[in-house]
Structure formats: structure tokens, C-alpha cells
Design a protein around this motif. Structure first.
Motif, PDB file in Angstrom:
ATOM      1  N   ARG A  37       0.300  -1.474   0.498  1.00 34.14           N
ATOM      2  CA  ARG A  37       0.343   0.100  -0.239  1.00 34.14           C
ATOM      3  C   ARG A  37       0.822   1.725  -0.110  1.00 34.14           C
ATOM      4  O   ARG A  37       1.828   0.799   0.252  1.00 34.14           O
ATOM      5  N   VAL A  38       0.279   2.400   0.258  1.00 30.35           N
ATOM      6  CA  VAL A  38       0.650   3.178  -0.083  1.00 30.35           C
ATOM      7  C   VAL A  38       1.401   3.631   1.097  1.00 30.35           C
ATOM      8  O   VAL A  38       0.260   3.745   1.949  1.00 30.35           O
ATOM      9  N   GLY A  39       2.668   4.613   1.666  1.00 29.53           N
ATOM     10  CA  GLY A  39       3.394   4.711   2.295  1.00 29.53           C
ATOM     11  C   GLY A  39       3.326   3.745   3.375  1.00 29.53           C
ATOM     12  O   GLY A  39       4.138   3.902   4.808  1.00 29.53           O
ATOM     13  N   TYR A  40       4.290   1.761   2.566  1.00 29.47           N
ATOM     14  CA  TYR A  40       3.853   1.234   3.250  1.00 29.47           C
ATOM     15  C   TYR A  40       5.759   1.206   2.863  1.00 29.47           C
ATOM     16  O   TYR A  40       6.324   1.439   1.938  1.00 29.47           O
ATOM     17  N   PHE A  41       6.686   0.682   3.868  1.00 27.32           N
ATOM     18  CA  PHE A  41       8.099   0.139   3.806  1.00 27.32           C
ATOM     19  C   PHE A  41       8.647  -0.376   4.535  1.00 27.32           C
ATOM     20  O   PHE A  41       7.706  -0.740   6.117  1.00 27.32           O
ATOM     21  N   ASP A  42       9.492  -1.250   3.903  1.00 25.35           N
ATOM     22  CA  ASP A  42      10.050  -2.488   4.751  1.00 25.35           C
ATOM     23  C   ASP A  42      11.165  -2.719   4.098  1.00 25.35           C
ATOM     24  O   ASP A  42      11.598  -2.728   3.263  1.00 25.35           O
ATOM     25  N   ASP A  43      11.993  -3.115   5.261  1.00 26.37           N
ATOM     26  CA  ASP A  43      13.626  -3.742   4.388  1.00 26.37           C
ATOM     27  C   ASP A  43      14.165  -4.233   5.399  1.00 26.37           C
ATOM     28  O   ASP A  43      13.380  -4.191   6.742  1.00 26.37           O
ATOM     29  N   PHE A  44      15.835  -4.939   5.576  1.00 27.57           N
ATOM     30  CA  PHE A  44      16.370  -5.581   6.333  1.00 27.57           C
ATOM     31  C   PHE A  44      16.521  -4.794   7.683  1.00 27.57           C
ATOM     32  O   PHE A  44      16.348  -5.233   8.814  1.00 27.57           O
ATOM     33  N   THR A  45      17.008  -4.012   7.542  1.00 32.45           N
ATOM     34  CA  THR A  45      17.398  -2.589   8.771  1.00 32.45           C
ATOM     35  C   THR A  45      16.630  -2.860   9.520  1.00 32.45           C
ATOM     36  O   THR A  45      16.209  -2.084  10.991  1.00 32.45           O
ATOM     37  N   LEU A  46      15.009  -1.922   8.774  1.00 28.92           N
ATOM     38  CA  LEU A  46      13.657  -1.358   9.888  1.00 28.92           C
ATOM     39  C   LEU A  46      13.790  -2.616  10.802  1.00 28.92           C
ATOM     40  O   LEU A  46      13.969  -2.768  12.014  1.00 28.92           O
ATOM     41  N   ASN A  47      13.483  -4.075  10.323  1.00 30.57           N
ATOM     42  CA  ASN A  47      13.144  -5.337  11.335  1.00 30.57           C
ATOM     43  C   ASN A  47      14.453  -5.838  11.966  1.00 30.57           C
ATOM     44  O   ASN A  47      14.063  -6.060  13.547  1.00 30.57           O
ATOM     45  N   LEU A  48      15.866  -5.027  12.081  1.00 30.70           N
ATOM     46  CA  LEU A  48      16.554  -5.094  12.853  1.00 30.70           C
ATOM     47  C   LEU A  48      16.598  -4.206  13.942  1.00 30.70           C
ATOM     48  O   LEU A  48      16.411  -4.691  15.386  1.00 30.70           O
ATOM     49  N   ASN A  49      16.323  -3.244  13.424  1.00 30.77           N
ATOM     50  CA  ASN A  49      15.539  -2.072  14.837  1.00 30.77           C
ATOM     51  C   ASN A  49      14.764  -2.033  14.916  1.00 30.77           C
ATOM     52  O   ASN A  49      15.150  -2.748  16.380  1.00 30.77           O
ATOM     53  N   ILE A  50      14.132  -3.006  14.690  1.00 34.82           N
ATOM     54  CA  ILE A  50      12.482  -3.097  15.730  1.00 34.82           C
ATOM     55  C   ILE A  50      13.261  -4.733  16.470  1.00 34.82           C
ATOM     56  O   ILE A  50      12.830  -4.248  17.769  1.00 34.82           O
ATOM     57  N   ILE A  51      13.312  -5.161  16.353  1.00 33.84           N
ATOM     58  CA  ILE A  51      14.150  -6.373  17.159  1.00 33.84           C
ATOM     59  C   ILE A  51      15.450  -6.200  17.669  1.00 33.84           C
ATOM     60  O   ILE A  51      14.452  -6.418  19.576  1.00 33.84           O
ATOM     61  N   PHE A  52      16.117  -5.248  17.867  1.00 28.17           N
ATOM     62  CA  PHE A  52      16.770  -5.080  18.728  1.00 28.17           C
ATOM     63  C   PHE A  52      16.775  -4.089  19.569  1.00 28.17           C
ATOM     64  O   PHE A  52      16.927  -4.158  20.502  1.00 28.17           O
ATOM     65  N   ASP A  53      16.559  -3.380  18.832  1.00 32.00           N
ATOM     66  CA  ASP A  53      16.817  -1.197  19.186  1.00 32.00           C
ATOM     67  C   ASP A  53      15.173  -1.399  19.774  1.00 32.00           C
ATOM     68  O   ASP A  53      14.563  -0.516  20.870  1.00 32.00           O
ATOM     69  N   GLY A  54      14.435  -0.997  18.824  1.00 36.01           N
ATOM     70  CA  GLY A  54      12.634  -1.081  19.411  1.00 36.01           C
ATOM     71  C   GLY A  54      11.973  -1.829  20.570  1.00 36.01           C
ATOM     72  O   GLY A  54      11.644  -1.618  21.149  1.00 36.01           O
TER      73      GLY A  54
END
Length: 106
Positions: A37-54
């Protein structure tokens, strides 16, 4: 899911793990940038940030038991995931593209 202290964080973790485990999704979304959908974004780094930092789950999965993870088997799985991600990042370095990480034998 009343036995989890932070159900929203849990859903973020589950979403990230799904993305990290789905090669077809990675190719479609991370590489070809075919977003659902419009406005959606996802990549490897985002998922690592979610798990490690978020959520800090991968920093110490055992501390997340009852807060974000349940049951104990999820802690074990997340510990394994930490080892695998560390292996990839040590072998490939922190600055590769998503495509390069996906092609890694690690």
C-alpha cells in the motif's frame, strides 16, 4: 493475550520475524520495492531495528519472557536468531544492501 505485558511489542516482533523468515516477501518488498500500500516501507534494517532497538528482545531474550515472549521456547528461538544475525553481520559487515545480505551463504 492477557498473559503478555506488552502485546503491541509482541506483534512488532512477530511481524519482524515473519519478514526475516520469508525469502519471497524479502525479494518482493525489500528488493523490488513492491509495497502492499501507499506509505508502506520495510527492509532488512528496519526489521533488525524493531527487534534489537525497538523492543530490546534480542539484547536479552530471557528478560522478555512474560513481557513480550511466551512460552520459554520463544526465548530459545530468539536466542538462535541472535546468533544467526550476528553471524551474518560479522561475515558480511553492517553496510551491505538487502540484496547482498539475501545472497549471503550465512
Amino acid at each position: 493475550m492477557t498473559d503478555i505485558e506488552f502485546p503491541e511489542m509482541r506483534e512488532n516482533i512477530l511481524s519482524a520475524v515473519r519478514a526475516l523468515s520469508d525469502a519471497e516477501y524479502q525479494e518482493r518488498v525489500w528488493i523490488r520495492r513492491e509495497y502492499p500500500r501507499v506509505g508502506y516501507f520495510d527492509d532488512f534494517t528496519l526489521n533488525l531495528n524493531i527487534i534489537f532497538d525497538g523492543t530490546l528482545v534480542l539484547e536479552d531474550p530471557a528478560l522478555a519472557l512474560g513481557k513480550i515472549l511466551r512460552p520459554q521456547e520463544e526465548v530459545t528461538v530468539m536466542m538462535d536468531l541472535v546468533e544467526r544475525i550476528d553471524l551474518v553481520l560479522k561475515a558480511e559487515g553492517p553496510d551491505r544492501s538487502d540484496a547482498e545480505y539475501m545472497r549471503s551463504p550465512h
